[in-house]
Write a protein that holds these residues in place. Structure first.
Motif, PDB file in Angstrom:
ATOM      1  N   LYS A 371       7.580   8.443  -2.848  1.00  0.00           N
ATOM      2  CA  LYS A 371       8.238   8.983  -1.467  1.00  0.00           C
ATOM      3  C   LYS A 371       6.767   9.363  -0.645  1.00  0.00           C
ATOM      4  N   ASN A 372       5.943  10.105  -1.547  1.00  0.00           N
ATOM      5  CA  ASN A 372       4.637  10.628  -0.709  1.00  0.00           C
ATOM      6  C   ASN A 372       3.803   9.615  -0.240  1.00  0.00           C
ATOM      7  N   ILE A 373       3.654   8.478  -1.088  1.00  0.00           N
ATOM      8  CA  ILE A 373       3.067   7.200  -0.803  1.00  0.00           C
ATOM      9  C   ILE A 373       3.252   6.807   0.611  1.00  0.00           C
ATOM     10  N   ASN A 374       4.655   6.624   0.634  1.00  0.00           N
ATOM     11  CA  ASN A 374       5.111   5.844   1.926  1.00  0.00           C
ATOM     12  C   ASN A 374       5.270   6.745   3.033  1.00  0.00           C
ATOM     13  N   GLN A 375       5.437   8.106   2.936  1.00  0.00           N
ATOM     14  CA  GLN A 375       5.399   9.065   4.042  1.00  0.00           C
ATOM     15  C   GLN A 375       4.240   9.527   4.801  1.00  0.00           C
ATOM     16  N   THR A 376       3.113   9.442   4.029  1.00  0.00           N
ATOM     17  CA  THR A 376       1.836   9.705   4.341  1.00  0.00           C
ATOM     18  C   THR A 376       1.081   8.091   4.889  1.00  0.00           C
ATOM     19  N   GLY A 377       1.823   6.987   4.827  1.00  0.00           N
ATOM     20  CA  GLY A 377       1.265   6.042   5.484  1.00  0.00           C
ATOM     21  C   GLY A 377       0.104   5.306   4.337  1.00  0.00           C
ATOM     22  N   HIS A 378       0.205   5.710   3.057  1.00  0.00           N
ATOM     23  CA  HIS A 378      -0.811   5.096   2.359  1.00  0.00           C
ATOM     24  C   HIS A 378      -0.281   4.062   1.820  1.00  0.00           C
ATOM     25  N   ASN A 379       0.373   3.167   2.368  1.00  0.00           N
ATOM     26  CA  ASN A 379       1.396   2.072   1.671  1.00  0.00           C
ATOM     27  C   ASN A 379       1.064   0.709   2.308  1.00  0.00           C
ATOM     28  N   ARG A 380       0.083   0.710   2.940  1.00  0.00           N
ATOM     29  CA  ARG A 380      -0.281  -0.583   3.948  1.00  0.00           C
ATOM     30  C   ARG A 380      -1.161  -1.753   2.939  1.00  0.00           C
ATOM     31  N   THR A 381      -2.065  -1.394   2.427  1.00  0.00           N
ATOM     32  CA  THR A 381      -2.706  -1.974   1.272  1.00  0.00           C
ATOM     33  C   THR A 381      -2.836  -1.770  -0.005  1.00  0.00           C
ATOM     34  N   LEU A 382      -3.259  -2.480  -0.957  1.00  0.00           N
ATOM     35  CA  LEU A 382      -3.436  -2.176  -2.462  1.00  0.00           C
ATOM     36  C   LEU A 382      -4.394  -1.154  -2.471  1.00  0.00           C
ATOM     37  N   GLN A 383      -5.605  -1.342  -1.612  1.00  0.00           N
ATOM     38  CA  GLN A 383      -6.515  -0.319  -1.628  1.00  0.00           C
ATOM     39  C   GLN A 383      -6.194   1.071  -1.114  1.00  0.00           C
ATOM     40  N   ASN A 384      -5.311   1.027  -0.256  1.00  0.00           N
ATOM     41  CA  ASN A 384      -4.730   2.307   0.340  1.00  0.00           C
ATOM     42  C   ASN A 384      -4.119   3.161  -0.759  1.00  0.00           C
ATOM     43  N   ILE A 385      -3.190   2.452  -1.490  1.00  0.00           N
ATOM     44  CA  ILE A 385      -2.300   2.997  -2.554  1.00  0.00           C
ATOM     45  C   ILE A 385      -3.461   3.575  -3.855  1.00  0.00           C
ATOM     46  N   ILE A 386      -4.289   2.530  -4.424  1.00  0.00           N
ATOM     47  CA  ILE A 386      -5.150   3.131  -5.450  1.00  0.00           C
ATOM     48  C   ILE A 386      -5.874   4.104  -4.978  1.00  0.00           C
ATOM     49  N   GLN A 387      -6.557   4.100  -3.826  1.00  0.00           N
ATOM     50  CA  GLN A 387      -7.401   5.464  -3.738  1.00  0.00           C
ATOM     51  C   GLN A 387      -6.409   6.719  -3.509  1.00  0.00           C
ATOM     52  N   TYR A 388      -5.323   6.601  -2.835  1.00  0.00           N
ATOM     53  CA  TYR A 388      -4.272   7.780  -2.817  1.00  0.00           C
ATOM     54  C   TYR A 388      -3.938   8.282  -4.263  1.00  0.00           C
ATOM     55  N   VAL A 389      -3.536   7.142  -5.130  1.00  0.00           N
ATOM     56  CA  VAL A 389      -3.018   7.597  -6.546  1.00  0.00           C
ATOM     57  C   VAL A 389      -4.044   8.155  -7.200  1.00  0.00           C
ATOM     58  N   SER A 390      -5.401   7.876  -7.032  1.00  0.00           N
ATOM     59  CA  SER A 390      -6.766   8.243  -8.074  1.00  0.00           C
ATOM     60  C   SER A 390      -6.794   9.724  -7.687  1.00  0.00           C
ATOM     61  N   LYS A 391      -6.515  10.439  -6.531  1.00  0.00           N
ATOM     62  CA  LYS A 391      -6.637  11.675  -6.449  1.00  0.00           C
ATOM     63  C   LYS A 391      -5.558  12.548  -7.100  1.00  0.00           C
ATOM     64  N   GLN A 392      -4.502  11.849  -7.536  1.00  0.00           N
ATOM     65  CA  GLN A 392      -3.449  12.605  -7.980  1.00  0.00           C
ATOM     66  C   GLN A 392      -3.465  12.882  -9.575  1.00  0.00           C
ATOM     67  N   ARG A 393      -2.846  13.629 -10.016  1.00  0.00           N
ATOM     68  CA  ARG A 393      -2.751  14.114 -11.775  1.00  0.00           C
ATOM     69  C   ARG A 393      -1.484  13.469 -12.171  1.00  0.00           C
ATOM     70  N   ILE A 394      -1.654  12.397 -12.853  1.00  0.00           N
ATOM     71  CA  ILE A 394      -0.446  11.758 -13.116  1.00  0.00           C
ATOM     72  C   ILE A 394      -0.407  11.622 -14.734  1.00  0.00           C
ATOM     73  N   ASN A 395       0.727  12.264 -15.284  1.00  0.00           N
ATOM     74  CA  ASN A 395       0.906  12.115 -16.617  1.00  0.00           C
ATOM     75  C   ASN A 395       2.154  11.383 -17.122  1.00  0.00           C
ATOM     76  N   VAL A 396       2.272  10.194 -17.686  1.00  0.00           N
ATOM     77  CA  VAL A 396       3.503   9.537 -18.122  1.00  0.00           C
ATOM     78  C   VAL A 396       3.455   9.232 -19.617  1.00  0.00           C
ATOM     79  N   GLN A 397       4.465  10.020 -20.152  1.00  0.00           N
ATOM     80  CA  GLN A 397       4.759   9.647 -21.668  1.00  0.00           C
ATOM     81  C   GLN A 397       5.427   8.481 -22.010  1.00  0.00           C
TER      82      GLN A 397
END
Length: 397
Positions: A371-397
């Motif tokens: 939801k945040n990726i799309n609401q902030t407009g970081h959804n236009r290119t793969l690079q946009n998404i990768i850069q945005y997610v790299s700044k998040q702390r994500i822990n998947v079990q």
């Protein structure tokens, strides 16, 4: 850009006829859900003759009346065609149409119980109208014949036949919107108007931007359910996304190596347009081996974030990358979804979603992150998404 020519036209009219020119009517907008805005683009011409003014006036949008059952009827050879049309009566009056036998008696599909077939008039080579029929197969003596039959749909094939509201083959998308307003469903080359189980499908040529087929469904859902229920399906048969209701998107399907899976095929699919449902994206992992005669699905991914109440137009990009640096392969998807339609086709926006790989090698989604990726407009290119997610702390079990 039209003002100087327009003023000149007014002066000429005053001098010669003493009349004032008519201004073109403004275009009323339509809204589809939250977003769609329909605009009719006026043609650029060097003069505004009477017929051009009249043309723009005709294209101008008004609020069309709500759909009624009568809007799904057509007239052919003085007969009113609707969901209750008696096919046997039509055949008694008109016969089967020239070329019926040569075209395998109109056969479309079938099994041991039902057959779906077309009834074309005046002939099968250059039809004016085509009726789609479902018949129960019965044994008459030693011959199989069409038993109980009903009208599934009708296809208008000639511009001299119009819908109840006056739409015909060759009309513009602007004319469609003027007559019917915003559709119930928009696909990449069709508009669907629905009411009470009836569906008016208007297909257009993406090059000419004009209507090239009008297809009205009367009993489609009933026919599909009946025909499918009579098909023999093995209980342990593997699902295959290449069959109904999904179609493989080959340009976004890849052979890749994933943790815990080895070398597999990542399969991107879209729900087929003919289902009259929202076209949605679905993703699978498939065995990458020639030893299987049929496709064997290993894994079906969770629901794609972009499907949430949206009509997907195309899958735009796929990337395999460890986004949260846990040593597992995550998958980024970008799709375009349809926001509306205008006189020149569909309008789209990007929508993105991420599948994160878990410790057990299956995949999950993080709806708040999507939801945040799309609401902030970081959804236009793969690079946009990768850069945005790299700044998040994500822990998947």
């Amino acid at each position: 850009m039209f003002r100087p020519i327009y003023c000149y036209f007014i002066i000429m009219c005053v001098m010669i006829l003493g009349l004032t020119a008519c201004s073109s009517t403004s275009i009323k907008t339509y809204n589809s859900g939250k977003t769609a805005t329909v605009k009719i683009k006026q043609e650029s011409t060097r003069s505004y003759r009477g017929e051009e003014v009249e043309k723009n006036r005709n294209v101008a949008s008004v609020d069309p009346d709500p759909l009624q059952d009568e809007d799904f009827t057509v007239s052919y050879r003085s007969h009113k065609i609707d969901k209750n049309t008696d096919i046997k009566q039509l055949i008694n009056e008109w016969g089967y149409g020239e070329g019926f036998e040569a075209n395998n008696r109109g056969y479309v599909s079938g099994n041991g119980t039902y057959r779906r077939w077309s009834l074309s008039y005046p002939n099968y080579e250059d039809p004016e109208i085509d009726f789609v029929v479902l018949s129960k197969i019965e044994l008459e003596g030693e011959e199989l014949v069409d038993g109980e039959s009903y009208l599934v749909a009708v296809s208008l094939e000639n511009p001299k036949f119009k819908t109840k509201r006056g739409l015909k083959i060759g009309d513009t998308l602007g004319k469609v919107l003027q007559l019917y307003g915003q559709p119930s469903i928009i696909t990449n080359r069709s508009l669907v108007y629905s009411k009470n189980g009836l569906h008016l499908n208007i297909y257009w040529d993406t090059k000419t931007e004009k209507v090239d087929n009008i297809f009205i469904e009367y009993n489609m859902e009933k026919s599909v359910e009946q025909q499918r229920s009579a098909d023999y399906v093995e209980e342990d048969a593997q699902p295959d996304p290449d069959l109904e209701p999904y179609t493989i998107q080959k340009e976004q399907s890849f052979t890749t190596t994933l943790n815990g899976w080895g070398e597999v095929k990542f399969i991107s699919t879209l729900k087929d347009e003919g289902t009259n449902d929202l076209i949605q994206a679905k993703f699978f992992l498939e065995v990458n081996s020639q030893k299987y005669g049929d496709n064997k699905i290993l894994y079906e991914f969770p629901e794609f974030y972009g499907n949430n109440g949206r009509m997907i137009d195309r899958i735009k990009a796929v990337s395999f990358k460890d986004l949260n640096h846990d040593g597992r392969t995550d998958i980024v998807i970008i799709a375009d979804y349809i926001t509306g339609v205008n006189a020149h086709g569909i309008e789209t926006r990007p929508i993105a979603g991420i599948f994160f790989q878990k410790k057990d090698n299956t995949y999950t989604t993080l709806s708040e992150l999507d939801k945040n990726i799309n609401q902030t407009g970081h959804n236009r290119t793969l690079q946009n998404i990768i850069q945005y997610v790299s700044k998040q702390r994500i822990n998947v079990q």
